[in-house]
Motif scaffolding. Sequence first.
Motif, short mmCIF file in Angstrom:
data_model
loop_
_atom_site.label_atom_id
_atom_site.label_comp_id
_atom_site.label_asym_id
_atom_site.label_seq_id
_atom_site.Cartn_x
_atom_site.Cartn_y
_atom_site.Cartn_z
N MET A 145 51.12 35.71 40.98
CA MET A 145 49.72 35.77 41.40
C MET A 145 49.47 34.80 42.56
SD MET A 145 46.71 33.77 41.05
CE MET A 145 46.88 32.83 39.52
N ASN A 148 51.02 36.03 45.69
CA ASN A 148 50.25 37.16 46.22
C ASN A 148 48.92 36.72 46.83
OD1 ASN A 148 52.27 38.78 45.22
ND2 ASN A 148 51.11 39.52 43.45
N SER A 151 46.03 37.41 43.72
CA SER A 151 45.86 38.69 43.01
C SER A 151 47.15 39.07 42.30
CB SER A 151 45.46 39.80 43.99
OG SER A 151 46.51 40.03 44.92
N TYR A 152 47.00 39.92 41.27
CA TYR A 152 48.17 40.36 40.51
C TYR A 152 47.82 41.67 39.82
CZ TYR A 152 52.07 40.27 37.21
OH TYR A 152 53.20 40.58 36.49
N HIS A 154 46.88 44.50 40.94
CA HIS A 154 45.66 45.10 41.49
C HIS A 154 44.39 44.42 40.99
CE1 HIS A 154 48.35 48.18 42.97
NE2 HIS A 154 48.73 48.45 41.73
N GLN A 155 44.50 43.19 40.54
CA GLN A 155 43.32 42.46 40.08
C GLN A 155 43.28 41.09 40.75
OE1 GLN A 155 42.63 42.60 35.92
NE2 GLN A 155 41.16 40.91 35.89
N ARG A 156 42.13 40.75 41.33
CA ARG A 156 42.01 39.45 41.98
C ARG A 156 41.58 38.41 40.96
NH1 ARG A 156 42.87 37.10 46.30
NH2 ARG A 156 43.50 39.04 47.31
N VAL A 157 42.38 37.34 40.86
CA VAL A 157 42.10 36.24 39.93
C VAL A 157 41.50 35.05 40.68
CG1 VAL A 157 43.15 34.66 38.26
CG2 VAL A 157 43.97 37.01 38.43
N ARG A 159 40.38 33.62 44.86
CA ARG A 159 40.24 33.95 46.27
C ARG A 159 41.45 33.43 47.03
NH1 ARG A 159 34.65 32.57 45.34
NH2 ARG A 159 35.10 30.42 45.98
N ARG A 160 41.88 34.16 48.04
CA ARG A 160 43.02 33.73 48.85
C ARG A 160 42.76 32.35 49.46
NH1 ARG A 160 47.44 36.17 51.00
NH2 ARG A 160 46.75 38.21 50.22
#
Length: 271
Positions: A145, A148, A151-152, A154-157, A159-160
């Motif tokens: 995550m 990435n 995100s992992y 297709h789910q954002r945990v 913010r970048r």
Amino acid sequence: MTVRHLLTHTSGLPAFKEYWRTSKGKQDTLGRIFAEPLEYEPGTKEIYSDLGIILMAEIVERLTGRTLDDLTKTYIFDPLHMSNTMYRPPKKLWPQIAPTEVDNNLRHRLVQGEVHDENAFAIGGVSGHAGLFSTAPDLAAFCQMLLNGGSYAHQRVLRRATVTQFTVPQQLSSGTRTLGWAVPTEGGSSGHFFSAHSFGHTGFTGTSIWIDPDRELFVVLLTNRVHPTRENQKIAKVRPALHDAVMQSLGFVEKAAAQRSKELAAQNQDN
């Protein structure tokens, strides 16, 4: 003293205190930390402190009105399907958990399925600095995550921008720490070949994760190095040797050497 001081271990707080010997619980321990004299002016040194991370957990809980175990489960572990990651595992899971130390000081028995750290045990087993149980597959999801960018599956945990903010070396620590993470240093646990943008953390009982975003890899190491006693210090040699072996087996060492040779050749031509 600021939150940034706490996260970079530049707060001035002592590295460790045996509050558990006389602590009557969480509030008692917190009161002792609040009254603890600083050992140096905040921001002038970097010394890892359990006390600072205990305070961080308290700050998070006061700001949110929720407990740390509830927050982590809701916002991190459940979205990542980390079903084997938790504080205070139920007794039915204890036989599946590697034992840690034979505790001759506080519990006077083999510790298995409970937090090893005495201060964390004394305040109920949920703390910022200790108490979390997990497995390699669960931690792999967590590390991926971060690789990435938050995100992992297709789910954002996260913010970048948050991931970036927490993984950039901080000037306060003279570049040896990010906000909460360590970075590769000479003679450190990550070995010789992790890139400068890498970040990681070790645990007292023999655990660690190191993440290299440049090479898109991570290494999860879970051992019970304090079994049967914390006097065993061999993990200090095992960690860098393992990380070096991983880098060598994946061919990154040869690639790095080849790149360095190219750079030196180019410099010689310019000269």
